[in-house]
Enzyme design. Structure first.
Site, mmCIF file in Angstrom:
data_model
loop_
_atom_site.group_PDB
_atom_site.id
_atom_site.type_symbol
_atom_site.label_atom_id
_atom_site.label_comp_id
_atom_site.label_asym_id
_atom_site.label_seq_id
_atom_site.Cartn_x
_atom_site.Cartn_y
_atom_site.Cartn_z
ATOM 1 N N ASN A 394 1.790 7.545 3.870
ATOM 2 C CA ASN A 394 0.879 8.603 3.450
ATOM 3 C C ASN A 394 0.534 8.476 1.966
ATOM 4 O O ASN A 394 -0.530 7.963 1.626
ATOM 5 C CB ASN A 394 1.482 9.969 3.771
ATOM 6 N N ASP A 395 1.445 8.911 1.100
ATOM 7 C CA ASP A 395 1.140 8.933 -0.329
ATOM 8 C C ASP A 395 0.705 7.568 -0.875
ATOM 9 O O ASP A 395 -0.114 7.496 -1.776
ATOM 10 C CB ASP A 395 2.367 9.413 -1.115
ATOM 11 N N VAL A 396 1.251 6.491 -0.295
ATOM 12 C CA VAL A 396 0.952 5.162 -0.843
ATOM 13 C C VAL A 396 -0.471 4.716 -0.523
ATOM 14 O O VAL A 396 -0.897 3.662 -0.978
ATOM 15 C CB VAL A 396 1.943 4.102 -0.322
#
Lengths: 465, 102
Positions: A394-396
């Site tokens: 997700n965040d990456v």
């Protein structure tokens, strides 16, 4: 019985073999040979220790028994452990190194004659300093690793545990450790030694509880490093070259890994160690929660998109490990390849819960390692790829890291997933990732959200291909 | 004046840190997990200290407080040595190259 000089040379040999063991890991082809060097180095070190003490009395039998007992437990664990549980296993092993260092230090403190360090109450100053540093670092490694283990196992909540004045208390305890070591050297008091150990256990515990789940790669690497410094401290006490070399190797290895992990998140080491991401950002997330339209699809749509693609890049993350989806994923990729679609994998440095976590899982699922690429190697290819398949990450992938200087993850290197013609995002819900921020990628024109369990969705897509 | 042997050990230590630095940077990122498990195994060479501690008792009295801690440390380190090397071996055996198309 062999002379002290000869055994010192053998310890040096075993230290060199350990260097070669790490050196072998520079490529998968040489890595197995490297591991063999490591085993050889260990055998030499243990054999030389037996020969140099020259003590083959009844104690020797007990030593062998304990080695065999521990060894069979270790071998059993090594064969049984599922690959998805590697982070827990490594954290658990770190705690054992830490505790072993503590025990050796206690033993040396109680019986310094056996180690040629002087007599009880009159231990050589240098040895006492080295011993107490080794013991303190070992204790920190132990309790810290136990907390990391519990968090990774899910026995303890993965979310950061913070309280008021935390940093102040930690700083106070760290200072008290230094003072205790100083007093211990002045008085040689065994009470101080026990207090030192207790306080070190406590600080290890306090240092790790404020660190959240997704920062675990940094924590595990850091504890790896500590276990090395603890071994080196004991190595100085025992005047043993093999231990000093190994301790230095492991210490710097862990430090480098922590550095790589921190860089992968664009955060400073202290920022990670001092605790939770979301903690300071909470207000801004809540105010920012307007409804935005997302496109969601099913396995059929995803299969259609991929079938018409000529190249697909897969972006795995921790969610893949949780869902145990790596085998299903490889089956899907096999089907794609049969249709002459080019498939590669893109791995972000901090994907998963420990360095290299995703690579091991893919290797377990028989994905050849030359199809798996690191961020810098593959990031330019997204612009030319037809489909990006994000599974459990997700965040990456959040483009906000490049565009919004206000965002907590601004500056973090991310995979340029949004440059693909279309993005398939497998996720259970729209909930934000670890950093607690919304992922802009969800709302892009070319993104299709697939709301489902990663493993089930992948299997369904394979059926539809 | 003679040089304290501690200085020699310190030199070995510092130089080893540098060796470790360069060796570990050359480790390919895909093998970072095996790197952690193998460093785990080799740092358990602390078992040499544990063995000395375990053998410190005399033949009439194998178990004294000091040697018991030694024996415990032997068991812990042995778990790590066997577990660490074997799990590394198991992981490394999984890393395969693409099969050549026939």
């Amino acid at each position: 019985m062999i002379s002290a000089n000869l055994s010192a040379i053998f310890y040096l040999v075993s230290g060199v073999l350990f260097i070669l063991a790490l050196r072998g890991l520079s490529s998968p082809e040489t890595s197995r040979q490297g591991n063999f060097f490591g085993i050889l180095g260990m055998i030499i070190a243990i054999a030389v220790t037996f020969l140099s003490t020259g003590n083959f009395s009844s104690g020797f039998i007990f030593v062998l028994c304990f080695i065999l007992a521990g060894g069979s437990i270790g071998a059993f664990i090594a064969y049984k452990i599922p690959m998805t549980a590697m982070p827990e296993l490594v954290a658990g092993f770190h705690s054992l190194v830490g505790l072993a260092a503590v025990f050796v230090a206690i033993s040396a403190f109680l019986n310094p004659e056996a180690f040629n360090l002087g007599t009880v109450g009159n231990i050589k100053l240098g040895s006492l300093i080295e011993m107490s540093i080794g013991a303190a670092v070992g204790a920190i490694t132990f309790s810290g690793s136990v907390i990391a283990f519990l968090k990774l196992q899910g026995i303890m909540s993965g979310s950061p545990i913070t309280f008021k004045g935390q940093h102040f208390i930690n700083a106070l305890i760290l200072i008290s450790i230094v003072i205790l070591i100083y007093l211990l050297c002045l008085t040689q008091s065994s009470n101080l030694f026990w207090i030192l150990l207790a306080v070190s256990f406590l600080i290890g515990f306090l240092l790790i509880i404020p660190i959240g789940g997704a920062d675990m790669p940094v924590v595990i690497s850091m504890l790896n490093s500590y276990s090395g410094w603890a071994a080196a401290g004991i190595g100085f006490t025992l005047e043993n070259t093999a231990l000093i070399i190994t301790g230095a190797l492991v210490g710097s290895s862990g430090a480098i890994l922590s550095y790589i992990m921190c860089k992968g998140m664009n955060r400073s080491f202290f920022n990670v160690i001092l605790g939770g991401f979301g903690a300071t950002e909470e207000t801004s997330i809540n105010s920012n929660k307007e409804q935005r339209p997302v496109k969601s699809g099913n396995a059929d749509d995803a299969a259609f998109l991929m079938k018409n693609a000529s190249s697909v890049i897969i972006v795995p993350g921790y969610g893949m490990a949780v869902a145990q989806a790596q085998h299903a994923l490889r089956e899907m990729v096999d089907t794609l390849k049969k249709n002459d679609i080019k498939v590669s994998y893109a791995i972000h440095p901090v994907a998963g819960r420990m360095p290299g976590h995703m690579n091991v899982l893919l290797a377990e699922a028989n994905v050849p390692y030359d199809e798996v690429f690191e961020l810098e190697e593959i990031n330019n290819d997204f612009a030319n790829a037809d489909v990006a398949f994000v599974i459990g990450a997700n965040d990456v992938t959040n483009p906000v890291a490049k565009t919004d200087p206000q965002s907590p993850i601004y500056g973090m290197p991310v995979l340029d997933v949004e440059k693909c013609k279309s993005v398939l995002f497998v996720k259970r819900s729209l909930s934000p990732g670890y950093a607690g921020i919304d992922n802009d990628l969800f709302y892009k024109e070319n993104t299709l959200m697939l709301f489902a369990d990663a493993k089930k969705m992948t299997e369904d897509i394979t059926k539809n291909l | 004046m003679e040089i304290d042997p501690l200085i020699f050990r310190l030199s070995i230590f510092i130089l080893s840190i540098f060796v470790g630095y360069y060796v570990v940077w050359s480790v390919t990122p895909s093998l970072h997990t095996p790197l952690m498990s193998v460093t785990n195994a080799i740092s358990s060479v602390i078992i040499v200290g544990a063995i000395i501690a375990g053998l410190s008792g005399d033949s009439n009295n194998v178990f004294n407080t000091s040697s018991i801690f030694g024996f415990l440390a032997i068991a812990l380190a042995a778990i790590n040595i066997f577990g660490g090397f074997l799990v590394t071996q198991r992981m490394l055996a999984m890393y395969k190259k693409k099969k050549k198309d026939k």
